[in-house]
Structures are given as structure tokens and as C-alpha cells.
Design an enzyme around this catalytic site. Structure first.
Site, PDB file in Angstrom:
ATOM      1  N   THR A  93     -17.095  -4.394 -11.160  1.00 26.84           N
ATOM      2  CA  THR A  93     -16.157  -3.821 -10.190  1.00 26.84           C
ATOM      3  C   THR A  93     -15.225  -2.858 -10.903  1.00 26.84           C
ATOM      4  OG1 THR A  93     -16.260  -5.892  -8.966  1.00 26.84           O
ATOM      5  CG2 THR A  93     -14.425  -4.407  -8.446  1.00 26.84           C
TER       6      THR A  93
ATOM      7  N   ASN B 244      -8.797  13.040 -33.673  1.00 33.37           N
ATOM      8  CA  ASN B 244      -7.638  12.204 -33.365  1.00 33.37           C
ATOM      9  C   ASN B 244      -6.604  12.159 -34.488  1.00 33.37           C
ATOM     10  OD1 ASN B 244     -10.176  10.893 -34.156  1.00 33.37           O
ATOM     11  ND2 ASN B 244      -8.927   9.101 -34.531  1.00 33.37           N
TER      12      ASN B 244
ATOM     13  N   CYS C 230      -4.235   1.828 -36.410  1.00 38.11           N
ATOM     14  CA  CYS C 230      -4.474   0.580 -37.146  1.00 38.11           C
ATOM     15  C   CYS C 230      -4.842  -0.468 -36.116  1.00 38.11           C
ATOM     16  CB  CYS C 230      -3.246   0.175 -37.938  1.00 38.11           C
ATOM     17  SG  CYS C 230      -1.911   1.357 -37.842  1.00 38.11           S
TER      18      CYS C 230
ATOM     19  N   SER D  26     -10.680   9.511 -21.796  1.00 41.01           N
ATOM     20  CA  SER D  26     -10.042   8.188 -21.779  1.00 41.01           C
ATOM     21  C   SER D  26      -8.684   8.288 -21.080  1.00 41.01           C
ATOM     22  CB  SER D  26      -9.852   7.719 -23.221  1.00 41.01           C
ATOM     23  OG  SER D  26      -9.041   6.564 -23.264  1.00 41.01           O
TER      24      SER D  26
ATOM     25  N   HIS E  33      -5.829   6.413 -21.125  1.00 44.02           N
ATOM     26  CA  HIS E  33      -4.542   6.214 -21.808  1.00 44.02           C
ATOM     27  C   HIS E  33      -4.217   7.325 -22.798  1.00 44.02           C
ATOM     28  CE1 HIS E  33      -5.825   4.331 -25.787  1.00 44.02           C
ATOM     29  NE2 HIS E  33      -6.959   4.311 -25.128  1.00 44.02           N
TER      30      HIS E  33
HETATM   31  N1  PLP Z   1     -12.602   8.944 -29.284  1.00 42.66           N
HETATM   32  C1  PLP Z   1     -11.457   9.400 -29.843  1.00 42.66           C
HETATM   33  C2  PLP Z   1     -11.428  10.770 -30.451  1.00 42.66           C
HETATM   34  C3  PLP Z   1     -10.314   8.592 -29.865  1.00 42.66           C
HETATM   35  O1  PLP Z   1      -9.185   9.052 -30.410  1.00 42.66           O
HETATM   36  C4  PLP Z   1     -10.391   7.293 -29.284  1.00 42.66           C
HETATM   37  C5  PLP Z   1      -9.236   6.375 -29.335  1.00 42.66           C
HETATM   38  O2  PLP Z   1      -8.489   6.365 -30.311  1.00 42.66           O
HETATM   39  C6  PLP Z   1     -11.598   6.874 -28.699  1.00 42.66           C
HETATM   40  C7  PLP Z   1     -12.677   7.728 -28.717  1.00 42.66           C
HETATM   41  C8  PLP Z   1     -11.713   5.524 -28.031  1.00 42.66           C
HETATM   42  O3  PLP Z   1     -10.997   5.543 -26.810  1.00 42.66           O
HETATM   43  P1  PLP Z   1     -10.642   4.230 -25.964  1.00 42.66           P
HETATM   44  O4  PLP Z   1      -9.362   3.705 -26.514  1.00 42.66           O
HETATM   45  O5  PLP Z   1     -10.491   4.703 -24.549  1.00 42.66           O
HETATM   46  O6  PLP Z   1     -11.779   3.275 -26.084  1.00 42.66           O
END
Ligand code: PLP
Length: 360
Positions: free
Chosen positions: A224, A137, A304, A185, A187
Site C-alpha cells: 500500500t 551527495n 554517517c 527521493s 526527503h
Molecule cells: N542517492 C543519493 C545520491 C543519495 O544522496 C541518497 C541518500 O543519501 C540516496 C540515493 C538514497 O536515498 P533514500 O534516503 O531516499 O533511500
């Protein structure tokens, strides 16, 4: 404001917004057996089938959750049950928190996992669970997950792939990989906040739930399901990454290097949208605030989460030392534009010149 923080959350895609709004108007529980309930159920199952097809799983092996953090916790608990566990040194805190005491798989200075260490660790004990992210990330570094999956399979180990940042940006196919499970995920794909999914290999399909309850998701996740967010997630997953991101990222990196920065992980294969830029001697949060005031949204270290910026554990694991506190992340969203990127490059140069003068 020009938004360049896609790895925190991608902007909502129009097709995801439309799907979420349509699902909001359904106003029924997908578990109900009456007509409106069946209509909601049909939307849920269509989303499940779309996601399964997109990421190489069977529809019945897709478990919807509230997001990736929950999906990772569920997978680590269920797949790691009784097994020793190893996680990559640059995994997201959601993985580290769900696997306390796990062995750490080191990375090289570019952030790439050391598969020699993985192989030796797999050989040294009974079957294990290994958690490795497809893309980081913060730096966008791509991990050799296909090779890791091969090593794990040969030794009866399970590989859990955190596909959160890679999904929609590089090809991810659970069956082709031969991994035990894949997490995504909503979003991070341009869907609404509040939905994620755990995709399981057929042999891992019977999962002990993290959250019990009314038997939803074939007894694997009580509660749900959040249909609008799930529907938006499935619609967003259909979208393809825009061309041009890689070129724009290169221009961001070239402008930053010209301004005195260096690119973290530059030597590794990386996501086309992510640049991690370290400006020696200038605190990351100072850079983020200066760029925010200039009209550009970027981030420092890991997102952050509570408004504070902690020194990034992932960058420290890559051996950056104090420079880990001087790195910002620029992550181009699906709707980035050439003019937005060009304006950022000018603003970055001005910010760096000013702050480096003060730091000297
Ligand atoms: N894994 C990675 C590589 C991420 O970048 C993130 C979110 O920043 C997550 C897991 C967690 O995702 P979520 O926001 O859907 O809980």
C-alpha cells in the site's frame, strides 16, 4: 542550532507538511473502491501527475516507492536483467549495493565521470545498463548525464540516472535527457521521509517488480503506497530552489580557504548548495563534533548512516587519499539565511584555527 546538512535531508517544506497532513486525515486505502478509497486514490494520482509533469515523464510511468534506495534497487534489478552493468565510481552506496560486480566508471580528481572510458566500455560488448548520478551527495559535482545518455542511446544501452541530489536544484527532465529511468527521493526535496519515485521512459514501463504483492503501482511495486509521504513529496517537488545559495556557498568556501582548508571538486560544475571542505590533518568527525558543539549541523564523508563515520569511498575514488578522512560537507538547505551562513563562516574559522593548532 543552524542546520547545514540539506544533502542528508532537506528540512520539511511548509507546503509538503500541509499536503502530508491533509493526506494523513484521509484515512483510507487508495486501492479501495468505496468513496473514501476513491478520494485517497485521487490524491495519489494527483501526486503522480504532478511529479510526472515536473520531471518529464508520463504519469503512468511513475512508480512510487519507500525512497530512493528501494527505487534504485528495483531499477537496477529490472533494467539490468541479463545486461552487463557499469556504475560511476562515486555513486551512492545504494547503487553499489544493488549492482555487485558491476564495472566501475572512473572519475577525475574533481569527481567528473570519464566519458571516454564509458564509450570504450559500451563499444566493447553487448547492450548494457549504466548507472550515473546527476549530482554527487558529498561534493555536489554535476555529472555530464546528457552526454552519457547520448552515448548510451547510440549503443542501445540503458542509462539509469540517480537524480536524488539534483532534483529541485537543477533541471531534470527524463524525456529531454533520453535516459531509461530517473530516481528521486522525497526527503531530499523537502518532503517527508519515506517516499521516493522511479520514473521510467515509456519503453521501460513494464517493469518486473522488486517487491510483489497486491498489484499496486500497476503491478510494479507491491505494498500500500505511503500516501502522506507521497503527497508531501509531490508538493515539495513543485517548489523552486531559493536564489542566493550559490553566493552563500562561495562565501563558505572563501572563508574555509582563508582558514586553511581546500574545496574538494572546486574545478567542476557543482550544485549551488554544496561545499566539501578538507582541512588537512584534522579528522572529519572531530570537525563535525566541534561545529555541532558550536551550534552548526554539518556532516562528514557520506551520511554517517549508523552513527559512525566511514572514510568516504567517493572521495577516495577522486584520489584524495588520507585527505578523504579530513573532509566535511556543508550543504545549505532551502531555508538557509545570510546571517546563518555568516555565523557559520566565523565558527568554521575559529574551529579550524583551534584544531590546526592542536594538529601541528
Ligand atoms: N542517492 C543519493 C545520491 C543519495 O544522496 C541518497 C541518500 O543519501 C540516496 C540515493 C538514497 O536515498 P533514500 O534516503 O531516499 O533511500
Amino acid at each position: 542550532m543552524i542546520y547545514l546538512d540539506a544533502n542528508a535531508s532537506e528540512p520539511l517544506r511548509p507546503e509538503a507538511r500541509a499536503a502530508a497532513l491533509a493526506a494523513l486525515d484521509l484515512g483510507a486505502n487508495p486501492a479501495s473502491i468505496h468513496g473514501p478509497g476513491r478520494a485517497a486514490r485521487a490524491v495519489l494520482e494527483t501526486a503522480r501527475e504532478a511529479l510526472a509533469a515536473r520531471f518529464g515523464a508520463r504519469a503512468e510511468d511513475v512508480v512510487f516507492t519507500s525512497g530512493a534506495t528501494e527505487a534504485l534497487a528495483c531499477a537496477i534489478r529490472a533494467l539490468g536483467n541479463g545486461r552487463r552493468t557499469m556504475i560511476g565510481a562515486t555513486e551512492h552506496p545504494a547503487v553499489a549495493a544493488a549492482a555487485p560486480g558491476a564495472a566501475i566508471l572512473p572519475v577525475d580528481p574533481e569527481g567528473v565521470a570519464d566519458l571516454g572510458v564509458l564509450e570504450a566500455w559500451l563499444d566493447a560488448g553487448p547492450p548494457a545498463l549504466v548507472c550515473l548520478m546527476a549530482a554527487n551527495n558529498e561534493t555536489g559535482t554535476l555529472q555530464p548525464i546528457a552526454e552519457a545518455a547520448r552515448l548510451c542511446r547510440r549503443r542501445g544501452a540503458r542509462l539509469l540516472v540517480d537524480g536524488v541530489q539534483a532534483a529541485g536544484r537543477v533541471r531534470l527532465d527524463l524525456t529531454a535527457l533520453g535516459a531509461a529511468a530517473l530516481v528521486i527521493s522525497g526527503h531530499k526535496l523537502g518532503g517527508p521521509l519515506g517516499a521516493g519515485a522511479l520514473l521510467l521512459a515509456p519503453e521501460e514501463s513494464a517493469l518486473v517488480p522488486l517487491i510483489g504483492g497486491g498489484g499496486q503501482e500497476r503491478g510494479r511495486r507491491g505494498g500500500t503506497p505511503g500516501l502522506p509521504a507521497i503527497s508531501g513529496l509531490a508538493a515539495a517537488a513543485e517548489a523552486v530552489a531559493p536564489p542566493g545559495l550559490g553566493r552563500w556557498r562561495e562565501s563558505v568556501e572563501a572563508a574555509a580557504v582563508a582558514a586553511g582548508a581546500f574545496v574538494v571538486g572546486a574545478g567542476a560544475p557543482r550544485l549551488a548548495n554544496t561545499a566539501c571542505l578538507a582541512l588537512p590533518g584534522v579528522r572529519a568527525e572531530t570537525q563535525v563534533i566541534a561545529l555541532d558543539l558550536a551550534g552548526f549541523a554539518v556532516s562528514a564523508g557520506a551520511a554517517c548512516s549508523s552513527g559512525k563515520v566511514a572514510r568516504s569511498a567517493a572521495l577516495l575514488a577522486m584520489g584524495l587519499g588520507p585527505l578523504a578522512g579530513a573532509a566535511i560537507r556543508v550543504s545549505l538547505p532551502w531555508n538557509a539565511t545570510a546571517t546563518g551562513v555568516a555565523a557559520f563562516n566565523v565558527a568554521y574559522g575559529a574551529m579550524a584555527a583551534r584544531l590546526l593548532r592542536w594538529a601541528a
